[in-house]
Scaffold this motif. Structure first.
Motif, mmCIF file in Angstrom:
data_model
loop_
_atom_site.group_PDB
_atom_site.id
_atom_site.type_symbol
_atom_site.label_atom_id
_atom_site.label_comp_id
_atom_site.label_asym_id
_atom_site.label_seq_id
_atom_site.Cartn_x
_atom_site.Cartn_y
_atom_site.Cartn_z
ATOM 1 N N THR B 20 0.257 104.200 57.444
ATOM 2 C CA THR B 20 0.089 105.748 57.684
ATOM 3 C C THR B 20 1.417 106.099 58.077
ATOM 4 O O THR B 20 1.980 105.295 58.941
ATOM 5 N N LEU B 21 1.739 107.042 57.385
ATOM 6 C CA LEU B 21 3.432 107.511 57.823
ATOM 7 C C LEU B 21 2.931 108.969 58.061
ATOM 8 O O LEU B 21 2.424 109.908 57.694
ATOM 9 N N ARG B 22 3.896 109.335 59.158
ATOM 10 C CA ARG B 22 3.848 110.643 60.001
ATOM 11 C C ARG B 22 5.113 111.628 59.507
ATOM 12 O O ARG B 22 6.107 111.051 59.708
ATOM 13 N N CYS B 23 4.658 112.928 59.608
ATOM 14 C CA CYS B 23 5.742 113.778 59.310
ATOM 15 C C CYS B 23 5.599 114.960 60.140
ATOM 16 O O CYS B 23 4.319 115.694 60.043
ATOM 17 N N SER B 24 6.732 115.606 60.716
ATOM 18 C CA SER B 24 6.439 116.870 61.561
ATOM 19 C C SER B 24 7.634 117.952 60.600
ATOM 20 O O SER B 24 8.839 117.443 60.743
ATOM 21 N N PRO B 25 7.202 119.070 60.142
ATOM 22 C CA PRO B 25 7.982 119.835 59.556
ATOM 23 C C PRO B 25 9.158 120.478 60.443
ATOM 24 O O PRO B 25 8.921 120.621 61.594
ATOM 25 N N LYS B 26 9.886 121.264 59.789
ATOM 26 C CA LYS B 26 11.051 122.275 60.448
ATOM 27 C C LYS B 26 10.348 123.084 61.087
ATOM 28 O O LYS B 26 9.314 123.613 60.406
ATOM 29 N N SER B 27 10.626 123.474 62.255
ATOM 30 C CA SER B 27 10.404 124.780 62.821
ATOM 31 C C SER B 27 10.112 126.058 62.012
ATOM 32 O O SER B 27 11.014 126.529 61.309
ATOM 33 N N GLY B 28 8.756 126.486 62.023
ATOM 34 C CA GLY B 28 8.477 127.601 61.136
ATOM 35 C C GLY B 28 8.037 127.291 59.707
ATOM 36 O O GLY B 28 7.643 128.300 59.015
ATOM 37 N N HIS B 29 8.235 126.149 59.292
ATOM 38 C CA HIS B 29 7.665 125.844 57.818
ATOM 39 C C HIS B 29 6.120 125.365 57.903
ATOM 40 O O HIS B 29 5.853 124.835 58.979
ATOM 41 N N ASP B 30 5.465 125.608 56.995
ATOM 42 C CA ASP B 30 4.143 125.483 56.795
ATOM 43 C C ASP B 30 3.585 124.648 55.575
ATOM 44 O O ASP B 30 2.564 124.340 55.508
ATOM 45 N N THR B 31 4.779 124.272 54.946
ATOM 46 C CA THR B 31 4.376 123.425 53.799
ATOM 47 C C THR B 31 5.103 122.227 53.626
ATOM 48 O O THR B 31 6.351 122.159 54.004
ATOM 49 N N VAL B 32 4.187 120.787 53.399
ATOM 50 C CA VAL B 32 4.897 119.584 53.371
ATOM 51 C C VAL B 32 4.761 118.964 52.097
ATOM 52 O O VAL B 32 3.584 118.855 51.555
ATOM 53 N N SER B 33 5.834 118.430 51.897
ATOM 54 C CA SER B 33 5.686 117.606 50.482
ATOM 55 C C SER B 33 6.237 116.205 50.713
ATOM 56 O O SER B 33 7.058 115.906 51.706
ATOM 57 N N TRP B 34 5.483 115.295 49.855
ATOM 58 C CA TRP B 34 5.899 113.839 50.052
ATOM 59 C C TRP B 34 6.559 113.150 48.824
ATOM 60 O O TRP B 34 6.078 113.385 47.685
ATOM 61 N N TYR B 35 7.545 112.491 48.970
ATOM 62 C CA TYR B 35 8.309 111.888 47.863
ATOM 63 C C TYR B 35 8.160 110.215 48.055
ATOM 64 O O TYR B 35 8.431 109.847 49.259
#
Lengths: 109, 113
Positions: B20-35
């Motif tokens: 399991t890998l985790r990601c916190s988006p940039k402040s104010g962003h609501d969309t997360v994509s994984w590559y």
């Protein structure tokens, strides 16, 4: 049709030279074309981006040229510096980002 | 203003395990994509999450799954790991529609032995 073809694979220029990296695409649904710079061990960093209603965009030493009819776009780096040595990726976006395979640039002192 | 953050930075697993890998988006962003970025290649799109739903998916098997939480952070899960899953996994965040600029995190380097 989803591919973005990038060339050259690698490039060596002297300090002050103008490296040019080229990309081509097929899918006319692409409507946003960013360039990313990536240093070893780091994530890609957005450098400059263009939309197809513009033929050229400049930001500092970086310029994108866009040819909509030929479905080609390129990155020019003016007055290149050793610190510009990195891998550069073009990309195209419709509903998802599609990346080229990258160009490894070395700027010699 | 914090940019995109990812954890862990490095991970070593063996074939057949799950990660399991985790990601916190940039402040104010609501969309997360994984590559997924294999060595010497460009990033390959895995999937994108918006409003806690998978909005787009690339050409990856069902072993790859994800989740987005109400605070917009996201997880990438990979089951039954294969040697070929060894790569740099990148998370990118953006605001709103898929056509907006994506900002990348530093990535998680996964090695499968």
């Amino acid at each position: 049709q989803q591919q973005v073809k990038q060339s050259p694979q690698s490039l060596i220029v002297q300090k002050g030279g103008i490296p040019i990296i080229n990309c081509a695409y097929e899918n006319t649904a692409f409507d946003y074309f960013p360039w990313y710079q990536q240093f070893p061990g780091k994530g890609p960093a957005l450098l400059i981006a263009i939309r197809p209603d513009v033929s050229e965009k400049k930001e500092g030493r970086f310029t994108i040229s866009f040819n909509k009819s030929a479905k080609q776009f390129s990155l020019h780096i003016m007055d290149s510096q050793p610190g510009d040595s990195a891998t550069y990726f073009c990309a195209a976006n419709s509903d998802k980002l599609i990346f080229g395979k990258g160009t490894m640039l070395l700027v010699s002192p | 203003d914090a940019g995109v953050t990812q954890s862990p930075t490095h991970l070593i697993k063996t074939r057949g395990q799950q990660v399991t890998l985790r990601c916190s988006p940039k402040s104010g962003h609501d969309t997360v994509s994984w590559y997924q970025q294999a060595l010497g290649q460009g990033p390959q799109f895995i999937f994108q999450y918006y409003e806690e739903e998978e909005r787009q998916r690339g050409n990856f098997p069902d072993r790859f799954s994800g989740h987005q939480f109400p605070n917009y952070s996201s997880e990438l899960n990979v089951n039954a790991l294969l040697l070929g899953d060894s790569a740099l996994y990148l998370c990118a965040s953006s605001l709103g529609t898929p056509r907006e600029t994506q900002y990348f995190g530093p990535g998680t380097r996964l090695l499968v032995l």
